[in-house]
Design a protein around this motif. Sequence first.
Motif, PDB file in Angstrom:
ATOM      1  N   ILE A  40       0.839  -1.201   0.000  1.00  0.00           N
ATOM      2  CA  ILE A  40       0.000   0.000   0.000  1.00  0.00           C
ATOM      3  C   ILE A  40       0.872   1.248   0.000  1.00  0.00           C
ATOM      4  N   VAL A  41       0.605   2.134  -0.957  1.00  0.00           N
ATOM      5  CA  VAL A  41       1.283   3.423  -1.038  1.00  0.00           C
ATOM      6  C   VAL A  41       0.216   4.499  -1.171  1.00  0.00           C
ATOM      7  N   VAL A  42       0.295   5.520  -0.315  1.00  0.00           N
ATOM      8  CA  VAL A  42      -0.698   6.600  -0.309  1.00  0.00           C
ATOM      9  C   VAL A  42       0.002   7.924  -0.570  1.00  0.00           C
ATOM     10  N   LYS A  43      -0.582   8.704  -1.484  1.00  0.00           N
ATOM     11  CA  LYS A  43      -0.039  10.008  -1.845  1.00  0.00           C
ATOM     12  C   LYS A  43      -0.818  11.102  -1.140  1.00  0.00           C
ATOM     13  N   SER A  44      -0.132  11.857  -0.294  1.00  0.00           N
ATOM     14  CA  SER A  44      -0.729  13.040   0.328  1.00  0.00           C
ATOM     15  C   SER A  44      -0.493  14.229  -0.587  1.00  0.00           C
ATOM     16  N   HIS A  45      -1.446  15.139  -0.644  1.00  0.00           N
ATOM     17  CA  HIS A  45      -1.272  16.333  -1.468  1.00  0.00           C
ATOM     18  C   HIS A  45      -0.088  17.134  -0.942  1.00  0.00           C
ATOM     19  N   GLY A  46       0.734  17.633  -1.862  1.00  0.00           N
ATOM     20  CA  GLY A  46       1.935  18.349  -1.458  1.00  0.00           C
ATOM     21  C   GLY A  46       1.664  19.555  -0.580  1.00  0.00           C
ATOM     22  N   SER A  47       0.542  20.222  -0.781  1.00  0.00           N
ATOM     23  CA  SER A  47       0.226  21.431  -0.013  1.00  0.00           C
ATOM     24  C   SER A  47      -0.617  21.145   1.225  1.00  0.00           C
ATOM     25  N   ALA A  48      -0.805  19.875   1.552  1.00  0.00           N
ATOM     26  CA  ALA A  48      -1.654  19.517   2.693  1.00  0.00           C
ATOM     27  C   ALA A  48      -1.098  20.060   4.000  1.00  0.00           C
ATOM     28  N   ASN A  49      -2.019  20.498   4.878  1.00  0.00           N
ATOM     29  CA  ASN A  49      -1.608  20.884   6.225  1.00  0.00           C
ATOM     30  C   ASN A  49      -1.612  19.643   7.116  1.00  0.00           C
ATOM     31  N   ALA A  50      -1.425  19.834   8.423  1.00  0.00           N
ATOM     32  CA  ALA A  50      -1.338  18.690   9.333  1.00  0.00           C
ATOM     33  C   ALA A  50      -2.620  17.861   9.329  1.00  0.00           C
ATOM     34  N   VAL A  51      -3.766  18.522   9.230  1.00  0.00           N
ATOM     35  CA  VAL A  51      -5.040  17.791   9.176  1.00  0.00           C
ATOM     36  C   VAL A  51      -5.109  16.956   7.905  1.00  0.00           C
ATOM     37  N   GLY A  52      -4.650  17.530   6.793  1.00  0.00           N
ATOM     38  CA  GLY A  52      -4.637  16.795   5.535  1.00  0.00           C
ATOM     39  C   GLY A  52      -3.731  15.579   5.599  1.00  0.00           C
ATOM     40  N   VAL A  53      -2.542  15.744   6.159  1.00  0.00           N
ATOM     41  CA  VAL A  53      -1.621  14.613   6.309  1.00  0.00           C
ATOM     42  C   VAL A  53      -2.239  13.548   7.212  1.00  0.00           C
ATOM     43  N   ALA A  54      -2.890  13.985   8.287  1.00  0.00           N
ATOM     44  CA  ALA A  54      -3.546  13.035   9.186  1.00  0.00           C
ATOM     45  C   ALA A  54      -4.613  12.228   8.452  1.00  0.00           C
ATOM     46  N   ASN A  55      -5.345  12.876   7.552  1.00  0.00           N
ATOM     47  CA  ASN A  55      -6.356  12.160   6.779  1.00  0.00           C
ATOM     48  C   ASN A  55      -5.722  11.155   5.830  1.00  0.00           C
ATOM     49  N   ALA A  56      -4.576  11.514   5.238  1.00  0.00           N
ATOM     50  CA  ALA A  56      -3.874  10.575   4.368  1.00  0.00           C
ATOM     51  C   ALA A  56      -3.402   9.357   5.161  1.00  0.00           C
ATOM     52  N   VAL A  57      -2.901   9.579   6.373  1.00  0.00           N
ATOM     53  CA  VAL A  57      -2.472   8.466   7.229  1.00  0.00           C
ATOM     54  C   VAL A  57      -3.681   7.650   7.678  1.00  0.00           C
ATOM     55  N   HIS A  58      -4.797   8.321   7.922  1.00  0.00           N
ATOM     56  CA  HIS A  58      -6.031   7.626   8.292  1.00  0.00           C
ATOM     57  C   HIS A  58      -6.469   6.673   7.178  1.00  0.00           C
ATOM     58  N   VAL A  59      -6.432   7.162   5.936  1.00  0.00           N
ATOM     59  CA  VAL A  59      -6.761   6.300   4.795  1.00  0.00           C
ATOM     60  C   VAL A  59      -5.834   5.085   4.763  1.00  0.00           C
ATOM     61  N   THR A  60      -4.549   5.326   4.976  1.00  0.00           N
ATOM     62  CA  THR A  60      -3.560   4.246   4.974  1.00  0.00           C
ATOM     63  C   THR A  60      -3.872   3.211   6.048  1.00  0.00           C
ATOM     64  N   ALA A  61      -4.172   3.687   7.245  1.00  0.00           N
ATOM     65  CA  ALA A  61      -4.480   2.780   8.349  1.00  0.00           C
ATOM     66  C   ALA A  61      -5.720   1.942   8.053  1.00  0.00           C
ATOM     67  N   ARG A  62      -6.743   2.575   7.483  1.00  0.00           N
ATOM     68  CA  ARG A  62      -7.967   1.838   7.154  1.00  0.00           C
ATOM     69  C   ARG A  62      -7.692   0.736   6.134  1.00  0.00           C
ATOM     70  N   LEU A  63      -6.866   1.039   5.141  1.00  0.00           N
ATOM     71  CA  LEU A  63      -6.551   0.044   4.117  1.00  0.00           C
ATOM     72  C   LEU A  63      -5.808  -1.149   4.711  1.00  0.00           C
ATOM     73  N   LEU A  64      -4.926  -0.881   5.675  1.00  0.00           N
ATOM     74  CA  LEU A  64      -4.224  -1.966   6.345  1.00  0.00           C
ATOM     75  C   LEU A  64      -5.165  -2.761   7.254  1.00  0.00           C
ATOM     76  N   GLU A  65      -6.001  -2.046   7.980  1.00  0.00           N
ATOM     77  CA  GLU A  65      -6.931  -2.714   8.902  1.00  0.00           C
ATOM     78  C   GLU A  65      -7.913  -3.609   8.168  1.00  0.00           C
ATOM     79  N   GLU A  66      -8.342  -3.161   6.992  1.00  0.00           N
ATOM     80  CA  GLU A  66      -9.376  -3.884   6.244  1.00  0.00           C
ATOM     81  C   GLU A  66      -8.812  -4.807   5.170  1.00  0.00           C
ATOM     82  N   ASN A  67      -7.481  -4.928   5.099  1.00  0.00           N
ATOM     83  CA  ASN A  67      -6.841  -5.860   4.156  1.00  0.00           C
ATOM     84  C   ASN A  67      -7.337  -5.667   2.723  1.00  0.00           C
ATOM     85  N   VAL A  68      -7.233  -4.438   2.218  1.00  0.00           N
ATOM     86  CA  VAL A  68      -7.782  -4.142   0.900  1.00  0.00           C
ATOM     87  C   VAL A  68      -7.096  -4.945  -0.200  1.00  0.00           C
TER      88      VAL A  68
END
Length: 359
Positions: A299-327
């Motif tokens: 799994i590789v997730v791309k965060s938007h280059g201009s994302a703030n801390a909340v945006g980065v947190a959402n990108a990590v959240h997506v990553t965690a969900r994909l790992l948790e749910e074995n996509v």
Amino acid sequence: MSLPRIAVDAMGGDEGVRVMVEGAALARRRHDRFKFLLVGDETRIKAALDNHPNLRGASEILHSTDVISGEDKPSQALRRAKTTSMGMAVNAVKAGDAGAAVSGGNTGALMAISKLALRTMPGIDRPALAALLPTLGDNDVVMLDLGANTECDARNLIQFAIMGSAYSRVVTGRDSPRVRLLNIGTEDMKGTDELRDAATILRKAAADLSMSFDGFTEADKVCRGDVDVVVTDGFSGNIALKAIEGTARFVGDLLRRSFSSSLRSKFGFLVSRPATELLKHHLDPNNHNGAVFLGLNGIVVKSHGSANAVGVANAVHVTARLLEENVTERITADLARVGEESLKMKRAPASAATTGDAA
């Protein structure tokens, strides 16, 4: 059972280490079972971790001062994959030292490094870049491909639909996501041969794939909320994505100009502020950040280059969900249900697959 840790390219993104570390710290409050591998300049990362003790105790640092810039070509990035923070984060997934990687760096470089290091899954010809977009409904819509492959045949589109449906089941919770192909009209005779061929096969296979497929959708319907997955080639997808983002910025700028045009307008802004704040929140790309490279052996997730801390947190959240749910396992299972016989059709030439930039 412990979850695999997440590798974060701490040097990626416009703001670099401070924002990437802060975003990871915010995400860990929501996913406190995860541990992190922070890749980048050790001195800078340690300084940033001083403000986030909750993350510091759950992180290991992998030192690298070499950074891939936004101007670097994918070929240049590949030659430095072993020394750059981005390349080392992806290679940690390849080596099994992390279950997923997150980066806010150069999209084309990230795709090239990820594809070379991780390779595509069995049954997938090409990886696709998928992202979540806001809608008027209760659900976000998954859209793919957004720039990884400029030309696609029917086989590619079918694989994208399978991957997008599996991803949608993770993020929307729907047992049978509503999947549509992006087209210039909804009539069966509209569009290219590739689109019509893909639609024919998906209609037959939809019941076995836990998806609801009913043909085509048009670009102006993408964000209406009546579809969960929109499938297209990377050329059309990238144009559609940027048109949607540009329209959102246009509406926001127009509202700001209108509300500052006169004293009466300023008063109207104060009255309507709750509604405008809700609109701002809905259109803020940080609240929908995290594009996924689907179809890789990792799994590789791309965060938007201009994302703030909340945006980065959402990108990590997506990553965690994909790992948790074995996509990845979900996609493999769905491919097995369709069977290779259903996908036996002419492949597009290898030269047609190009790495784009959806950032």
